[in-house]
Scaffold this motif. Structure first.
Motif, PDB file in Angstrom:
ATOM      1  N   GLU A 143      32.182  21.707  76.104  1.00 42.87           N
ATOM      2  CA  GLU A 143      31.523  20.863  75.071  1.00 42.87           C
ATOM      3  C   GLU A 143      29.933  21.457  74.959  1.00 42.87           C
ATOM      4  O   GLU A 143      29.580  21.688  73.727  1.00 42.87           O
ATOM      5  CB  GLU A 143      31.420  19.471  75.857  1.00 42.87           C
ATOM      6  N   SER A 144      29.376  22.155  75.844  1.00 41.29           N
ATOM      7  CA  SER A 144      28.053  22.558  75.685  1.00 41.29           C
ATOM      8  C   SER A 144      28.034  23.949  74.778  1.00 41.29           C
ATOM      9  O   SER A 144      27.084  24.203  74.077  1.00 41.29           O
ATOM     10  CB  SER A 144      27.506  22.933  76.843  1.00 41.29           C
ATOM     11  N   ASN A 193      25.790  23.111  71.559  1.00 41.87           N
ATOM     12  CA  ASN A 193      24.362  23.379  72.095  1.00 41.87           C
ATOM     13  C   ASN A 193      23.750  24.167  70.848  1.00 41.87           C
ATOM     14  O   ASN A 193      24.431  25.109  70.346  1.00 41.87           O
ATOM     15  CB  ASN A 193      24.484  24.390  73.277  1.00 41.87           C
ATOM     16  N   ARG A 239      24.507  19.625  75.905  1.00 41.74           N
ATOM     17  CA  ARG A 239      25.750  19.510  75.337  1.00 41.74           C
ATOM     18  C   ARG A 239      25.436  18.785  73.901  1.00 41.74           C
ATOM     19  O   ARG A 239      26.370  18.297  73.205  1.00 41.74           O
ATOM     20  CB  ARG A 239      26.813  18.864  76.088  1.00 41.74           C
TER      21      ARG A 239
END
Length: 444
Positions: A49-50, A54, A224
């Motif tokens: 997810e990050s 990000n 994230r």
């Protein structure tokens, strides 16, 4: 007559464009492992997810994409130029059909760099794009390491909270025992007060660990790209793992770390830039094609005149070598030397950091084994017997206090060592630019 002239203009423009296009072609030919294996599933999900959300990773990805788009344009030709003008117009009448030399000129021109210049410009841009892409990959590895570190730090925050909670319950029992002993005349009031103070200290530590959990959850959410209050599940517990990593293997792996390769790409870019600067010794060519429209002469001549065609090649003269070309070559050579020194210095720092993290891992592995197999079990046995002995009066309060503090410090220290172990492991993976094999371990 006007309509016919318009057709002539259009036809002439197309002819010039096609001829120039053919000339362009002629001149060009002459001159021209499964990811995150071994990590807990929830940590794998946080990493994935990050890396998608990000902001820093997305920024570096966009810069890398932008750099790739410059490769073609860097080696492209400059835009051709078109000009329209009129020459030899008599100033007594300003008529276009009075003098046979009066002309309306349409001219197209295209600049062609000396052979090799366009290729080198593209190669310079390609090396920069390669460097930016590798920098993006290194940034992704950095963000991954930060997620892993914060995850295990959050695991420590939960473990610390549990340890404090367990010790708080222990001191609640101690407070009851000291109060009972004081009431029957077997204990001292000072013991009651000290037990109550210790109970209050553990309540304070609970607040601290809770606040640390919230801060680390906010950090993970920031990595994230989510609001700080977004829930984060409880991490998996920290467990000891053996170290099977060899320093020589790590240093070999680090030679292909994206950050180091990005710097080497900049060295290659500067070498191309030096070669490109040396090409300035050679001239560029500008090819021009023109078409002249002439009007039918007026009375008394009344003669139709033929249009005219013109073409030519123009070269620049690179004569300012001492003040222009040579300084630029020296500039690019100095930049190349600086890039090489950056690679050398970065490698020295990288090798030192890898050796440091590897040494810490080896030391932490030994400390964890010592605490897990020796200090913690012994401290737990001592404190388990202490409360019963204190209740019957065979053990003093001071000794009970020391045993309890010893087990608290031992359990917390071992969890901190486990967190430090995972933190150094994650940093080591970032430093070498690759995931490392994670052998499974036991439970603390």
């Amino acid at each position: 007559m006007v309509k016919g002239s318009r057709y002539r203009y259009v036809l002439a423009a197309w002819v010039l464009w096609l001829v120039l296009g053919v000339g362009h072609g002629a001149v060009s030919r002459v001159w021209a492992q499964a990811p995150n294996a071994g990590l807990p599933p929830d940590l794998q999900a946080l990493i994935a997810e990050s890396l998608k959300a990000n902001a820093e990773v997305k920024q570096m990805a966009s810069l890398a994409g932008a750099a790739k788009e410059t490769i073609k344009s860097a080696g492209a030709l400059e835009d051709p130029t078109v000009s329209f003008g009129m020459t030899n117009i008599p100033t007594d009448t300003w008529r276009l059909n009075q003098d046979p030399m009066t002309q309306k000129m349409l001219e197209l021109s295209q600049k062609f760099p000396f052979p090799g210049k366009r290729r080198l410009r593209s190669e310079v841009a390609a090396e920069q794009a390669k460097s930016d892409d590798l920098a993006y990959r290194d940034k992704a590895n950095e963000i991954r390491a930060k997620v892993v570190i914060d995850y295990w730090s959050l695991a420590l925050a939960y473990a610390g909270f549990d340890i404090v909670q367990k010790n708080k319950q222990f001191w609640e029992q101690v407070v009851q025992v000291t109060e009972t002993r004081y009431k029957v005349g077997q204990g001292m009031q000072a013991d009651v007060l000290q037990a109550q103070v210790e109970l209050g200290n553990y309540l304070d530590r609970l607040f601290q660990w809770k606040q640390r959990q919230e801060s680390l959850q906010a950090n993970l959410n920031a990595l994230r790209g989510k609001p700080p209050q977004t829930p984060v599940g409880r991490p998996q517990p920290l467990n000891p793992r053996p170290v099977t990593l060899k320093l020589d293997d790590l240093l070999t792996q680090a030679e292909v770390r994206p950050q180091l390769q990005a710097l080497k790409a900049l060295v290659a870019k500067q070498q191309k830039a030096v070669d490109l600067a040396k090409k300035d010794y050679f001239p560029d060519a500008t090819v021009s094609l023109g078409y002249a429209f002439r009007e039918t002469l007026g009375p008394p001549v009344n003669m139709k005149q033929a249009d005219m065609f013109a073409g030519g090649v123009m070269f620049n003269l690179p004569i300012w070598q001492a003040s222009k070309i040579k300084p630029r070559i020296r500039e690019e050579q100095e930049r190349q030397a600086a890039a090489q020194e950056t690679v050398h210095n970065t490698w020295n720092q990288l090798a030192a950091a890898i050796k440091d993290r590897h040494g810490k891992l080896m030391r932490l592995a030994q400390q964890i084994t010592l605490y897990n197999q020796g200090i913690v079990p012994q401290a737990r046995q001592a404190v388990e017997a202490s409360l019963a002995s204190y209740q019957v009066g065979s053990l003093g309060f001071e000794r009970l206090y020391q045993n309890q503090i010893a087990v608290y410090n031992a359990e917390l220290t071992m969890r901190e060592y486990l967190k430090d172990f995972e933190e150094n492991w994650a940093e080591l993976e970032w430093l070498v630019g690759a995931e490392l094999p994670r052998p499974s371990g036991g439970k603390p």
